[in-house]
Design an enzyme around this catalytic site. Structure first.
Site, PDB file in Angstrom:
ATOM      1  N   GLY A  17       0.902  -0.948   0.003  1.00 19.49           N
ATOM      2  CA  GLY A  17       0.073  -0.072  -0.012  1.00 19.49           C
ATOM      3  C   GLY A  17       0.809   1.080  -0.184  1.00 19.49           C
ATOM      4  O   GLY A  17       0.463   2.133   0.572  1.00 19.49           O
ATOM      5  N   THR A  19       1.648   3.456  -2.170  1.00 22.90           N
ATOM      6  CA  THR A  19       1.142   4.628  -3.047  1.00 22.90           C
ATOM      7  C   THR A  19      -0.104   5.163  -2.095  1.00 22.90           C
ATOM      8  O   THR A  19      -0.918   6.479  -2.741  1.00 22.90           O
ATOM      9  CB  THR A  19       0.829   4.189  -4.381  1.00 22.90           C
ATOM     10  OG1 THR A  19      -0.314   3.227  -4.367  1.00 22.90           O
ATOM     11  CG2 THR A  19       2.039   3.750  -5.326  1.00 22.90           C
ATOM     12  N   ARG A  24       2.165   7.693   2.117  1.00 19.50           N
ATOM     13  CA  ARG A  24       2.660   9.233   1.722  1.00 19.50           C
ATOM     14  C   ARG A  24       2.774  10.140   3.217  1.00 19.50           C
ATOM     15  O   ARG A  24       3.728  10.932   3.049  1.00 19.50           O
ATOM     16  CB  ARG A  24       1.874   9.719   0.730  1.00 19.50           C
ATOM     17  CG  ARG A  24       1.776   8.956  -0.463  1.00 19.50           C
ATOM     18  CD  ARG A  24       0.873   9.415  -1.658  1.00 19.50           C
ATOM     19  NE  ARG A  24       1.409  10.939  -2.084  1.00 19.50           N
ATOM     20  CZ  ARG A  24       0.743  11.907  -1.661  1.00 19.50           C
ATOM     21  NH1 ARG A  24      -0.366  11.975  -0.773  1.00 19.50           N
ATOM     22  NH2 ARG A  24       1.074  13.172  -2.058  1.00 19.50           N
ATOM     23  N   ASP A 177      -0.602   0.947  17.127  1.00 23.40           N
ATOM     24  CA  ASP A 177      -1.544   2.000  17.589  1.00 23.40           C
ATOM     25  C   ASP A 177      -0.537   3.228  17.882  1.00 23.40           C
ATOM     26  O   ASP A 177       0.277   3.230  18.585  1.00 23.40           O
ATOM     27  CB  ASP A 177      -2.194   1.481  18.724  1.00 23.40           C
ATOM     28  CG  ASP A 177      -3.284   2.833  19.214  1.00 23.40           C
ATOM     29  OD1 ASP A 177      -2.979   3.795  18.997  1.00 23.40           O
ATOM     30  OD2 ASP A 177      -4.218   2.336  19.792  1.00 23.40           O
ATOM     31  N   HIS A 178      -0.601   4.263  16.600  1.00 23.84           N
ATOM     32  CA  HIS A 178       0.371   5.352  16.808  1.00 23.84           C
ATOM     33  C   HIS A 178       0.336   6.190  18.099  1.00 23.84           C
ATOM     34  O   HIS A 178       1.295   6.773  18.628  1.00 23.84           O
ATOM     35  CB  HIS A 178       0.295   6.040  15.669  1.00 23.84           C
ATOM     36  CG  HIS A 178      -1.090   7.093  15.768  1.00 23.84           C
ATOM     37  ND1 HIS A 178      -2.274   6.761  15.336  1.00 23.84           N
ATOM     38  CD2 HIS A 178      -1.001   8.265  16.113  1.00 23.84           C
ATOM     39  CE1 HIS A 178      -3.168   7.644  15.338  1.00 23.84           C
ATOM     40  NE2 HIS A 178      -2.568   8.647  15.863  1.00 23.84           N
ATOM     41  N   HIS A 240      -7.430   3.437  20.717  1.00 24.63           N
ATOM     42  CA  HIS A 240      -6.460   4.590  21.211  1.00 24.63           C
ATOM     43  C   HIS A 240      -6.914   5.162  22.684  1.00 24.63           C
ATOM     44  O   HIS A 240      -5.917   4.836  23.522  1.00 24.63           O
ATOM     45  CB  HIS A 240      -6.626   5.950  20.582  1.00 24.63           C
ATOM     46  CG  HIS A 240      -6.108   5.937  19.028  1.00 24.63           C
ATOM     47  ND1 HIS A 240      -5.302   5.044  18.635  1.00 24.63           N
ATOM     48  CD2 HIS A 240      -6.908   6.495  17.816  1.00 24.63           C
ATOM     49  CE1 HIS A 240      -5.028   5.135  17.177  1.00 24.63           C
ATOM     50  NE2 HIS A 240      -5.977   5.959  16.583  1.00 24.63           N
TER      51      HIS A 240
END
Length: 481
Positions: A17, A19, A24, A177-178, A240
């Site tokens: 994934g 692109t 990005r 999990d950022h 989160h």
């Protein structure tokens, strides 16, 4: 202060994934910053993989454009950018077919760390895992990173876990999990467990209540159709906010190691009481034009919540009787994420009724200004007698550690942890399932009764019902600044 950078081992990282929007915006710019800081060693390789029929040069052009769009110009030294682009390669691949897999296998090297980032829809996780295994591209030391949503309910989460477990061991699976990669979230663990000051007070005897807020100013925008199938409960609370709650409420692990940490977080989730309808408020922003949820999601009859507030109880010896209040929503007054631990008032005041006590609060700010402050009572300066005033003992990371301190983005830190093989800040399969097991009955009750979310104005602090949730307990939400 300059942060110490410890290089990782040489690696091959495949981004499926590559692109897409997440790659990005976050993954590729994050990798560039780690390269710029010297954490990624020479000889490492980053391979983009997607359906798009790109050449390697096409992919490098896309990445260069992404760096220009999402990073400050001051970070983009042309020589450093050029050397980073040299690390990149690309494979056009069919996740559910045969095309491209031989090409990908040919690019893998036997003597380096091998990691695979699934920055794709969850429906493709099983297909990718199966083909990596069948083609011999992944071996026992390989790691896979899977993005949320990890399931849409307990049944789908279990199914995903079972599919991945057919081809990878649990210690190879990194459920990202950022929020757990944020500097302040990790500092929460340091504050609790590296200082004798707070841990003796970290219980129901001294803590009056805890508030966790994640407020966003943006609406659902172009994600309306996707978001309408999840809502704030699935999109934010189940992952989160549940993780933040666990870090606040967990017992001290016996050591700072992945399974020791995750064992204690799992105990918190399993100790959560079921919530009653009186302990939940759902909201949906109602504005004009683009500020209206129903317009953005494309369904005028939608009952999906864009805001939720809950009162939770953790039934164990440490927290019995101490409420945890969670709220999150879109189109709110400002963008802010924080945890506030409010301590009880002293049992007796020696300063008389004229001096009104204000609660001591430890505030952990996750964004936008990462840091912590502790509100304490002091004497107001001057000769007018003993007049008390509450002030903040403030620690902004930028001020305390130097304005030139470069705090890595959460994705940067977490991807480097994947390469190191450190799962401490990643969710385990049973943790994910336990969270869904608690959330599912709540959602099922809404769907059964056909509850309609309470409307609220865009740019406000949420629906009136959320204020009443606190007011009836004699408390109030902290202001969203």
């Amino acid at each position: 202060m300059v942060a110490r950078v410890i290089p990782v081992e040489c690696f091959d990282l495949v981004v499926f994934g590559a692109t897409g929007d997440l790659a990005r915006r976050k993954i590729l710019p994050g990798l560039f910053r780690r390269w710029k800081e010297g954490q990624i060693p020479e000889g490492s390789a980053i391979v983009g993989a997607a359906r798009s029929s790109f050449t390697r040069d096409d992919f490098r052009t896309l990445v260069q454009e992404a760096l220009t769009e999402f990073l400050p110009e001051t970070e983009l030294d042309p020589a450093v950018v050029a050397s980073f682009l040299d690390l990149l390669d690309y494979v056009t691949i069919d996740a559910r077919g045969t095309a491209g897999w031989e090409d990908l296998a040919a690019k893998m090297r036997p003597d380096v760390v091998r990691a695979f980032y699934f920055s794709v829809a969850p429906a493709l996780f099983g297909d990718l895992a199966q083909r990596l295994h069948e083609r011999g591209i992944a071996h026992r030391q390989s790691r896979i990173v899977v993005e949320k949503p990890f399931g849409n309910d307990l049944t789908s989460a279990r199914a995903l876990n079972q599919i991945l477990a057919e081809f990878f061991k649990e210690d190879q699976i990194y459920r990202i999990d950022h929020y757990l990669g944020k500097e302040t979230v990790q500092n929460l663990m340091a504050v609790r467990f590296a200082n004798i000051l707070f841990e003796p007070l970290w219980n129901s005897q001294f803590v009056d209540h805890v508030q966790i807020t994640v407020a966003e100013t943006v609406g659902v925008g172009g994600r309306g159709e996707y978001y309408d199938k999840s809502g704030a409960m699935r999109d934010m609370v189940q992952n989160h906010m549940m993780q933040l709650l666990c870090l606040i409420a967990m017992e001290p692990p016996h050591c700072f190691e992945p399974d020791a940490m995750r064992d204690e977080k799992l105990k918190v989730i399993r100790a959560l009481d079921p919530v009653t309808p009186a302990e939940i408020v759902r909201g949906q922003y109602k504005g004009k034009g683009g500020d209206d949820y129903l317009t953005e999601c494309g369904d005028p009859a939608s009952r999906t919540e864009s805001f939720i507030a809950l009162k939770l109880h953790v039934s164990n010896w440490r927290w019995k009787g101490t409420p945890f209040y969670l709220r999150t929503g879109k189109r709110l007054k400002s963008r802010a994420s924080e945890i506030a631990v409010s301590f009880k008032e002293p049992p007796h005041s020696i300063f008389g009724e004229s001096n009104q006590w204000r609660e001591n609060v430890l505030v952990i700010r996750l964004q936008p200004d990462e840091g912590m402050d502790l509100r304490v009572m002091i004497k107001e300066p001057g000769p007018g007698g003993m007049r008390l005033k509450d002030v903040a003992l403030d620690m902004s990371f930028a001020e305390a550690l130097g304005s030139d301190l470069d705090i890595p983005d959460a994705y940067e830190r977490l991807i480097m942890d994947v390469i190191r093989g450190n799962q401490t800040l990643f969710m385990r399969g049973d943790e994910v399932e336990a969270a869904w097991a608690w959330v599912d009955p709540v959602i099922a009750a809404w769907e059964k009764h056909g509850d309609q979310p309470e409307p609220y104005e865009p740019g406000s602090t949420g629906p009136e019902g959320a204020l009443m949730l606190m007011h009836k307990d004699g408390r109030r939400w902290r202001e969203i600044r």
